[in-house]
Design an enzyme around this catalytic site. Sequence first.
Site, PDB file in Angstrom:
ATOM      1  N   GLY A   1      -0.566  -2.344   6.973  1.00 46.59           N
ATOM      2  CA  GLY A   1       0.872  -2.375   6.778  1.00 46.59           C
ATOM      3  C   GLY A   1       1.404  -0.980   6.488  1.00 46.59           C
ATOM      4  O   GLY A   1       0.665  -0.088   6.055  1.00 46.59           O
ATOM      5  N   CYS A   2       2.695  -0.788   6.711  1.00 44.91           N
ATOM      6  CA  CYS A   2       3.272   0.552   6.536  1.00 44.91           C
ATOM      7  C   CYS A   2       3.304   0.973   5.074  1.00 44.91           C
ATOM      8  O   CYS A   2       2.918   2.110   4.743  1.00 44.91           O
ATOM      9  CB  CYS A   2       4.664   0.606   7.161  1.00 44.91           C
ATOM     10  SG  CYS A   2       5.787  -0.718   6.661  1.00 44.91           S
ATOM     11  N   TYR A   3       3.740   0.089   4.186  1.00 40.44           N
ATOM     12  CA  TYR A   3       3.729   0.430   2.764  1.00 40.44           C
ATOM     13  C   TYR A   3       2.306   0.690   2.256  1.00 40.44           C
ATOM     14  O   TYR A   3       2.067   1.691   1.570  1.00 40.44           O
ATOM     15  CB  TYR A   3       4.372  -0.681   1.932  1.00 40.44           C
ATOM     16  CG  TYR A   3       5.873  -0.696   1.899  1.00 40.44           C
ATOM     17  CD1 TYR A   3       6.611   0.396   1.443  1.00 40.44           C
ATOM     18  CD2 TYR A   3       6.577  -1.840   2.280  1.00 40.44           C
ATOM     19  CE1 TYR A   3       7.996   0.353   1.382  1.00 40.44           C
ATOM     20  CE2 TYR A   3       7.962  -1.888   2.223  1.00 40.44           C
ATOM     21  CZ  TYR A   3       8.666  -0.795   1.764  1.00 40.44           C
ATOM     22  OH  TYR A   3      10.044  -0.852   1.701  1.00 40.44           O
TER      23      TYR A   3
ATOM     24  N   ALA B   1       1.134   4.265   3.157  1.00 39.24           N
ATOM     25  CA  ALA B   1       1.726   5.325   2.336  1.00 39.24           C
ATOM     26  C   ALA B   1       1.170   5.310   0.918  1.00 39.24           C
ATOM     27  O   ALA B   1       0.864   6.361   0.339  1.00 39.24           O
ATOM     28  CB  ALA B   1       3.245   5.172   2.315  1.00 39.24           C
TER      29      ALA B   1
END
Length: 347
Positions: free
Chosen positions: A152-154, A157
Amino acid sequence: MSYAIRVAVVGASGYAGGEILRLLLGHPAYADDRLTIGTLTAAASSGDTLGEHHPHLTPLAHRVLESTELTVLAGHDVVFLGLPHGHSAALAERLGPETLIIDCGADFRLTDAGAWGRFYESPYAGSWPYGLPELPGGRERLQKARRIAVPGCYPTAILLALLPAMAEGLIEPAVTVFAVSGISGAGRAAKTKLLGSEVIGSARAYNIGGTHRHTAEIIQGLRVVTDRAVTVSFTPVLIPTSRGILAACTARTSSSLSKLRTAYEKAYQVEPFVYLMPEGQLPFTGAVIGSNAAHIAVAVDEAAETFIAISAIDNLVKGTAGAAVQSMNLALGWPEAEGLSVVGVAP
């Protein structure tokens, strides 16, 4: 003449699918005919041309989006899946084991069935190698893999911001994260709260109090590097910009900034896409837009005995499509960084 890898993109009308195609069009393998772009599919958009949904992809604008059927995907060497959560498993199980399937959805990210059940409604489908090469052991699991789950993108990061400190035991395992994301992270489906008049000039928190689906994925990633009981309090916020994630991660620490920076330098000095900012400089999303880069900064609030890590990524590149292409490169034995830029398009 060498064999050309034939690639299909399922969900090509969406943001993830479109970004995968943008990266493939700029990939050296496409330029030198090692890779060809085959079938492009969509659901409600089938029958449309790709240019109706992604007019920036001019070399492919004339291509017609087909319905997502097994018959049109047969014969492809690589299939990228850009489907809503819960839709990838049924399709993936019908594709042959020799096909490299790279899923940009959540279906195969979690290794724990219980964690899946707490956040998703569909049946647990199992887990695939996790497409974050920077995770310890991750790169080796992706090499020659034929099933890959894009993170996932979160989580991308946040994990990149925290892994070195957590791995070295330099911070307490109770982590707090406040992260802002551009609206593209919510997908392309029409929703009232994502209308321009709803988001322009406004910021909106959502899925707070441990209810965001990515929480389990973040905890899972941190547990790769520590045996301690990890907790994550995650507050995501949508901001009125198209792309980008900026994550601020904090935890208690008694470690010095020097010791922490040494851990990050050691972890990331050989990573092609992770850049530790010079001391005193902070990441911002504009610097990474359009790139597969992750910019990281670390600091210590000595008065509060608190560690702070800031990370910036493009949610559609390093947070989705870039990670998918990076994983494809590893699985096919190509140079990992091929076709991926560390240079953003700021300002």
